[in-house]
Every structure is written in structure tokens, then in C-alpha cells.
Write a protein that holds these residues in place. Structure first.
Motif, PDB file in Angstrom:
ATOM      1  N   VAL A 176       8.177   5.676   6.273  1.00 16.48           N
ATOM      2  CA  VAL A 176       7.524   7.017   6.008  1.00 16.48           C
ATOM      3  C   VAL A 176       8.678   7.944   5.700  1.00 16.48           C
ATOM      4  CG1 VAL A 176       6.606   8.903   7.223  1.00 16.48           C
ATOM      5  CG2 VAL A 176       5.986   6.587   7.582  1.00 16.48           C
ATOM      6  N   ALA A 177       8.206   8.930   4.732  1.00 16.96           N
ATOM      7  CA  ALA A 177       9.232   9.820   4.108  1.00 16.96           C
ATOM      8  C   ALA A 177       8.456  11.270   3.897  1.00 16.96           C
ATOM      9  CB  ALA A 177      10.260   9.355   3.130  1.00 16.96           C
ATOM     10  N   ASP A 178       9.445  12.308   3.255  1.00 17.04           N
ATOM     11  CA  ASP A 178       8.658  13.480   2.804  1.00 17.04           C
ATOM     12  C   ASP A 178       8.152  13.290   1.702  1.00 17.04           C
ATOM     13  OD1 ASP A 178       9.658  15.006   4.977  1.00 17.04           O
ATOM     14  OD2 ASP A 178      11.383  15.518   4.228  1.00 17.04           O
ATOM     15  N   THR A 179       8.461  12.556   0.666  1.00 12.08           N
ATOM     16  CA  THR A 179       7.789  12.038  -0.548  1.00 12.08           C
ATOM     17  C   THR A 179       7.567  10.569  -0.578  1.00 12.08           C
ATOM     18  OG1 THR A 179       9.773  11.951  -2.014  1.00 12.08           O
ATOM     19  CG2 THR A 179       9.072  14.218  -1.643  1.00 12.08           C
ATOM     20  N   THR A 236       1.027  -1.210  -0.083  1.00  9.84           N
ATOM     21  CA  THR A 236       0.018   0.113   0.079  1.00  9.84           C
ATOM     22  C   THR A 236       0.882   1.173   0.008  1.00  9.84           C
ATOM     23  OG1 THR A 236      -0.121  -0.463   2.303  1.00  9.84           O
ATOM     24  CG2 THR A 236      -2.239  -0.521   1.247  1.00  9.84           C
ATOM     25  N   ILE A 237       0.276   2.420  -0.530  1.00  7.40           N
ATOM     26  CA  ILE A 237       0.995   3.766  -0.287  1.00  7.40           C
ATOM     27  C   ILE A 237      -0.176   4.629   0.204  1.00  7.40           C
ATOM     28  CG2 ILE A 237       2.503   3.381  -2.096  1.00  7.40           C
ATOM     29  CD1 ILE A 237      -0.007   5.649  -2.888  1.00  7.40           C
ATOM     30  N   ALA A 238       0.538   5.596   0.729  1.00  6.78           N
ATOM     31  CA  ALA A 238      -0.521   6.868   1.312  1.00  6.78           C
ATOM     32  C   ALA A 238       0.357   8.074   1.229  1.00  6.78           C
ATOM     33  CB  ALA A 238      -1.096   6.517   2.813  1.00  6.78           C
ATOM     34  N   PRO A 239      -0.415   9.164   0.817  1.00  6.18           N
ATOM     35  CA  PRO A 239      -1.832   9.285   0.301  1.00  6.18           C
ATOM     36  C   PRO A 239      -1.923   8.892  -1.218  1.00  6.18           C
ATOM     37  CG  PRO A 239      -0.807  11.392   0.357  1.00  6.18           C
ATOM     38  CD  PRO A 239       0.292  10.445   1.142  1.00  6.18           C
ATOM     39  N   VAL A 282      -7.946  14.786  15.389  1.00  2.18           N
ATOM     40  CA  VAL A 282      -7.362  13.607  14.614  1.00  2.18           C
ATOM     41  C   VAL A 282      -6.601  14.368  13.402  1.00  2.18           C
ATOM     42  CG1 VAL A 282      -7.884  11.942  12.669  1.00  2.18           C
ATOM     43  CG2 VAL A 282      -9.636  12.416  14.483  1.00  2.18           C
ATOM     44  N   ARG A 283      -5.421  14.241  13.441  1.00  4.59           N
ATOM     45  CA  ARG A 283      -4.252  14.908  12.745  1.00  4.59           C
ATOM     46  C   ARG A 283      -3.385  14.152  12.040  1.00  4.59           C
ATOM     47  NH1 ARG A 283      -1.851  17.487  16.592  1.00  4.59           N
ATOM     48  NH2 ARG A 283       0.209  16.309  16.245  1.00  4.59           N
ATOM     49  N   PHE A 284      -3.142  14.010  10.762  1.00  7.56           N
ATOM     50  CA  PHE A 284      -2.187  13.304   9.977  1.00  7.56           C
ATOM     51  C   PHE A 284      -1.024  14.092   9.563  1.00  7.56           C
ATOM     52  CE2 PHE A 284      -5.903  10.549  10.028  1.00  7.56           C
ATOM     53  CZ  PHE A 284      -5.313   9.355   9.871  1.00  7.56           C
ATOM     54  N   SER A 285      -0.050  13.399   9.357  1.00  3.56           N
ATOM     55  CA  SER A 285       1.369  13.986   9.117  1.00  3.56           C
ATOM     56  C   SER A 285       1.086  14.231   7.376  1.00  3.56           C
ATOM     57  CB  SER A 285       2.588  13.477   9.064  1.00  3.56           C
ATOM     58  OG  SER A 285       2.936  12.735   8.210  1.00  3.56           O
ATOM     59  N   ASP A 286       1.822  15.390   6.915  1.00  2.00           N
ATOM     60  CA  ASP A 286       2.037  15.490   5.483  1.00  2.00           C
ATOM     61  C   ASP A 286       2.974  14.581   4.638  1.00  2.00           C
ATOM     62  OD1 ASP A 286       3.912  16.998   6.076  1.00  2.00           O
ATOM     63  OD2 ASP A 286       3.275  19.114   5.593  1.00  2.00           O
ATOM     64  N   LYS A 287       3.439  13.751   5.385  1.00  3.58           N
ATOM     65  CA  LYS A 287       4.463  12.916   4.843  1.00  3.58           C
ATOM     66  C   LYS A 287       3.707  11.843   4.082  1.00  3.58           C
ATOM     67  CE  LYS A 287       7.882  13.952   7.965  1.00  3.58           C
ATOM     68  NZ  LYS A 287       9.471  13.356   8.731  1.00  3.58           N
ATOM     69  N   SER A 288       4.642  10.820   3.178  1.00  9.73           N
ATOM     70  CA  SER A 288       3.945  10.024   2.583  1.00  9.73           C
ATOM     71  C   SER A 288       4.598   8.541   3.337  1.00  9.73           C
ATOM     72  CB  SER A 288       4.819   9.676   1.153  1.00  9.73           C
ATOM     73  OG  SER A 288       3.957  11.014   0.394  1.00  9.73           O
ATOM     74  N   ALA A 289       3.656   7.336   3.025  1.00  6.44           N
ATOM     75  CA  ALA A 289       4.154   6.171   3.616  1.00  6.44           C
ATOM     76  C   ALA A 289       3.942   5.201   2.270  1.00  6.44           C
ATOM     77  CB  ALA A 289       3.226   5.848   4.638  1.00  6.44           C
ATOM     78  N   CYS A 290       4.802   4.026   2.458  1.00  8.03           N
ATOM     79  CA  CYS A 290       4.932   2.946   1.577  1.00  8.03           C
ATOM     80  C   CYS A 290       5.166   1.525   2.372  1.00  8.03           C
ATOM     81  CB  CYS A 290       5.962   3.011   0.336  1.00  8.03           C
ATOM     82  SG  CYS A 290       6.130   1.664  -0.457  1.00  8.03           S
ATOM     83  N   CYS A 291       4.148   0.745   1.993  1.00  3.20           N
ATOM     84  CA  CYS A 291       4.371  -0.739   2.803  1.00  3.20           C
ATOM     85  C   CYS A 291       4.476  -1.894   1.787  1.00  3.20           C
ATOM     86  CB  CYS A 291       3.200  -1.117   3.821  1.00  3.20           C
ATOM     87  SG  CYS A 291       3.046  -2.586   4.271  1.00  3.20           S
ATOM     88  N   VAL A 292       5.567  -2.620   1.920  1.00  5.03           N
ATOM     89  CA  VAL A 292       5.696  -3.595   0.881  1.00  5.03           C
ATOM     90  C   VAL A 292       5.544  -4.821   1.736  1.00  5.03           C
ATOM     91  CG1 VAL A 292       7.302  -4.874  -0.471  1.00  5.03           C
ATOM     92  CG2 VAL A 292       7.485  -2.307  -0.215  1.00  5.03           C
ATOM     93  N   ILE A 293       4.502  -5.763   1.348  1.00  7.65           N
ATOM     94  CA  ILE A 293       4.236  -6.812   2.170  1.00  7.65           C
ATOM     95  C   ILE A 293       5.305  -8.145   1.623  1.00  7.65           C
ATOM     96  CG2 ILE A 293       2.580  -9.020   2.101  1.00  7.65           C
ATOM     97  CD1 ILE A 293       1.857  -6.368   3.558  1.00  7.65           C
ATOM     98  N   MET A 294       5.997  -8.841   2.383  1.00  7.52           N
ATOM     99  CA  MET A 294       6.785  -9.810   2.338  1.00  7.52           C
ATOM    100  C   MET A 294       5.924 -11.144   2.548  1.00  7.52           C
ATOM    101  SD  MET A 294      10.359  -8.522   3.690  1.00  7.52           S
ATOM    102  CE  MET A 294      11.494  -9.543   2.853  1.00  7.52           C
TER     103      MET A 294
END
Ligand code: AMP
Ligand code: GLY
Length: 421
Positions: free
Chosen positions: A383-386, A230-233, A321-333
Motif C-alpha cells: 500500500v502506498a500514496d500512489t 490486482t490493483i486498487a482503486p 465503512v471508510r477506505f483510505s485514499d491510498k493505492s494498493a497492488c497485489c502480485v500473485i506468486m
């Protein structure tokens, strides 16, 4: 507070790691959890569908608050049972969890209240379904009514495939009782967006949007799985789309459930497709998505337990309910072979300098080591800035985890990156 989390996958691990940050939390039990969570919770060998076991454990251990994460116990009424013995819970009661438990219920709800979704017909008799398929246009979509581990949906490209799907559901009972009634619906096109939302039955607060990758192989090929990353946003979820969803889908759904006497409290998952005619609902889930939760919660900056209790108490409107403005990526192994057959029992090693969150799912302890014990073994979230950096960082950390016969997709987030340009 003593908290009990029902469930045992990556989603539950992400919930546990987040609530552990709350100053309100003293002890966390996971039922059943998995051995990969041992550093974060006390795992108790009671299955998520064992309602009697769950209730007895909660009573004996004087649990202050329970979080019921998976669909099965919610649909079976775990929240109702725990409430009966005075334990407050995060999650809907059975009469509201039906929004996921029965596709026929949710389709009829959307039709009655004018919530945009694919047009459809319901069939309880196989002959009527087969007759209807003769006049359908293709592709068409066939869905088993009940829970089917995310596998009860077939996109039939032609009449023959559709007949096979209907027969396997209604005649061969491939999904047990779940397939004795089916929905046949219009095939929609467009990018998919997952939006999880907190709700106390009055207020609805969408979390940051995300994108799942359901197919087993790169370039969205291979079989459907529970989710390979998954990725967000989600870049397709623009401000305009979000505003339209709130007005036409999110609030109307909460109001529709209230009007039906089925107030929904907990996390409502809106599976959306952004079609050329605007956003439409593909499905509702009565819970956090997995692996969506593994990118959404790492971006949450507020106290998750406080928010959850506000959903239970009806005070969500006054809760931050506050979210950061960063991005996240999850890789399933995953275990090679998943979602079909695969071998378990391979040792999992994680390098000490790992610099990402690791959420365990299919893992257990054997002879003092952590070994694989399921299709989706773990998720690696960065999680990272972009988004570009989050993707890179999560793949760098994937290299720091080893087990035999591992399989993971190499292209998580690539579609989103292309869309964001
Ligand atoms: P579901 O389990 O309902 O989320 O369906 C699984 C997947 O099937 C979805 O994520 C979509 O990719 C696809 N799908 C479901 N319904 C439709 C539809 N009406 N049109 C096109 N694709 C669909
Ligand atoms: N990732 C989709 C789901 O949780 O149903």
C-alpha cells in the motif's frame, strides 16, 4: 468472540488479517486455512465443501460468528445450515448465492429487472445451441451455467471455436453438470472493473474498486487463471461511472433479489465492463473476489467484523465503512505451469525484512518448512500514496520471497497506470 472463517486461500488470509485487528475478536479458526496462515489463525483440517464437518465443528466449539468466503459452500447452503443451529454468518443463503451459482438465473434476473448486461440466449439442448451459432456474429461468448472454477467461459473468435466450446460443455461434460445448460452471449468490449459491495439486503455500500489481471502471462497473454494480480482503486471507475453503477446496477440488483424473495446479505461482487454504451454486468459473484480482496481489504480503515455483523443484522446504514485514499497492488506468486500442471513441494522462504503483506494460498507444512501446495501460492500486497509507488513496493518485496519454479507477472498495474495518465 470466537470466529470461524470457511476457506483456505489468499482471500481468506486477507479477511483473517483484517478481522484480527478488531477488538471484538478473541479466536479465529480457519477451515481448512493453510499452513501459511498459522501465525494468524488456528487451521482446522475440515474442507470448505464439507458442510457436515463445518456445522459439527461450529457447534462443538461454540462459534459466535462464521464467515463463509468461497462460492461452493455458499451455493451448497453453508449459511442456511449454520443459521439452523443458531450461528450467525457473513454470506448469502443458498437461495441468494444462486446469483453466482447459475448464470442462467443471473442473466434472467438482469433481463427481468432491466439491469444492463450483454444480450444472450439460453440453451438446454446442444442441437439448438449449434443451430444458433450458425447465425451468430463473432467473437461470441459461451458460458457454462454452473460453477466452473472461473473456467467456464469461452470467447469464441469464430464458428469452429464456438462449436468446439459448446460440444466440450454439453457433450463431453468438461465442467460436469455445470455445462449441461449454456448461455451464449454478445461479446462486449471495454475496460473491466471489479466492485465488491457490502450489503444487508437494504443498503449497499461499494468498497474501493479494483482491477484483476486474469491471464497467466504479461500483456494479458496466455490462459485465463483465477487472477494473477490486482490493483486498487481502478482508474476506469470514475465518479460518474460510480454514480451510474449505483443507480442502474448496484441498487436495482439488491431490489431485484428482494422482489424475487431472495434477499442477498454479504459481499456481492459486481464484475463490470465499461462499454461505449455505459457500464454493464459481466458477472455477479456471491462472495469476495480473489485476488481483489487482497488489495481492497488492506485499504479498509473501519472495523471489518463490525461491518460484516451489520450486514447480518440489517444495520449497515448506521455503520461506518471508510477506505483510505491510498493505492494498493497485489502480485500473485504462482507455481510455474499454473493454470495447467505444476509441481508442488518446493520450500518457500520469506526474508525477515519483508515490508509488504503476504497472503498465503497454496502453502502447506512439510518437515517443519513451508512448501508450495497449489497453483497460486501467495499474494504480495503493498500500500502506498500512489499506484506507481504501490506497484514498485510490491515488486521490491516479491524479490524477498523465494521458491523454485516461481512464476509471476511483471506488469501488474501497468494498464491502470497508462489509463490514469
Ligand atoms: P466471467 O467468469 O463471467 O467473469 O468471465 C471471465 C472473463 O471473460 C471476464 O472477466 C471477461 O474478460 C470475459 N467475458 C465474459 N463475458 C464477456 C462478454 N460478454 N464480452 C466480452 N468478454 C467477456
Ligand atoms: N478474481 C475473480 C474472482 O474472484 O472470481
Amino acid at each position: 468472540m470466537k470466529i470461524m472463517v470457511v476457506g483456505g486461500g489468499g482471500r481468506e488470509h486477507a479477511i483473517i488479517k483484517k478481522i484480527k485487528q478488531s477488538p471484538l475478536v478473541d479466536t479465529i479458526y480457519a477451515l481448512p486455512g493453510n499452513a501459511g496462515m498459522n501465525a494468524d489463525a488456528t487451521c482446522v483440517n475440515i474442507g470448505a465443501k464439507d458442510l457436515d464437518g463445518i456445522v459439527a465443528f461450529a457447534k462443538e466449539n461454540q462459534i459466535d460468528y462464521a464467515i463463509v468466503a468461497p462460492d461452493d459452500p455458499l451455493v451448497l447452503g453453508a449459511v442456511d445450515r449454520l443459521n439452523e443451529i443458531g450461528i450467525p454468518c457473513f454470506g448469502p443463503k443458498a437461495n441468494a448465492a444462486i446469483i453466482e451459482g447459475s448464470k442462467i438465473f443471473s442473466k434472467n434476473l438482469m433481463k427481468k429487472y432491466g439491469i444492463p448486461t450483454a444480450s444472450y440466449e439460453v440453451f438446454t439442448e446442444m442441437d439448438a445451441a449449434l443451430a444458433y451459432l450458425k447465425t451468430s456474429s463473432y467473437p461470441t461468448v459461451i458460458k457454462a451455467d454452473g460453477l466452473a472454477l472461473g473456467k467456464g467461459v469461452v470467447i469464441a473468435m469464430d464458428h469452429d471455436e464456438a462449436v468446439d466450446a459448446v460440444r466440450s460443455m454439453m457433450e463431453d461434460h468438461m465442467f460436469g453438470d455445470s455445462g449441461s445448460r449454456v448461455v451464449i452471449e454478445e461479446f462486449l468490449t471495454g475496460p473491466e472493473v471489479s466492485v465488491l459491495a457490502f450489503t444487508d439486503g437494504k443498503t449497499v455500500v461499494p468498497m474501493i474498486s479494483s482491477m484483476d489481471h486474469k491471464r497467466a502471462l504479461d500483456h494479458d497473454e496466455g490462459l485465463n487463471t483465477g487472477g494473477m494480480g490486482t490493483i486498487a482503486p481502478n482508474p476506469y471507475y470514475t465518479e460518474d461511472v460510480a454514480a451510474q453503477c449505483m443507480k442502474e446496477i448496484f441498487l436495482p440488483t439488491i431490489e431485484a433479489m428482494n422482489a424475487e424473495g431472495r434477499t442477498f446479505k454479504g459481499c456481492l461482487y459486481y464484475g463490470l465492463m465499461i462499454t461505449p454504451k455505459g457500464p454493464k454486468v459481466i458477472e455477479y459473484n456471491c462472495r469476495f473476489g480473489d485476488p481483489e480482496t487482497q488489495v481492497v481489504l488492506p485499504l479498509l480503515e473501519s472495523d471489518l467484523l463490525e461491518i460484516m455483523m451489520a450486514c447480518t443484522n440489517g444495520t449497515l446504514a448506521e455503520t461506518e465503512v471508510r477506505f483510505s485514499d491510498k493505492s494498493a497492488c497485489c502480485v500473485i506468486m504462482a507455481s510455474g505451469g499454473y493454470p495447467k500442471s505444476y509441481q508442488n513441494g518446493y520450500e518457500i522462504t520469506v526474508a525477515e525484512d519483508i515490508a509488504a503483506e503476504v497472503y498465503f494460498a497454496g502453502a502447506k507444512e512439510a518437515n517443519g518448512s513451508l512448501v508450495t501446495a497449489g497453483g497460486r501460492v501467495l499474494g504480495v500486497t503493498a500500500v502506498a500514496d500512489t499506484l506507481t509507488e504501490a506497484i514498485e513496493k510490491s515488486y521490491e518485496n516479491v524479490k524477498k520471497i523465494h521458491f523454485e519454479n516461481v512464476h509471476y507477472r511483471k506488469d501488474i498495474g501497468q494498464r491502470a497506470l497508462a489509463a490514469g495518465k
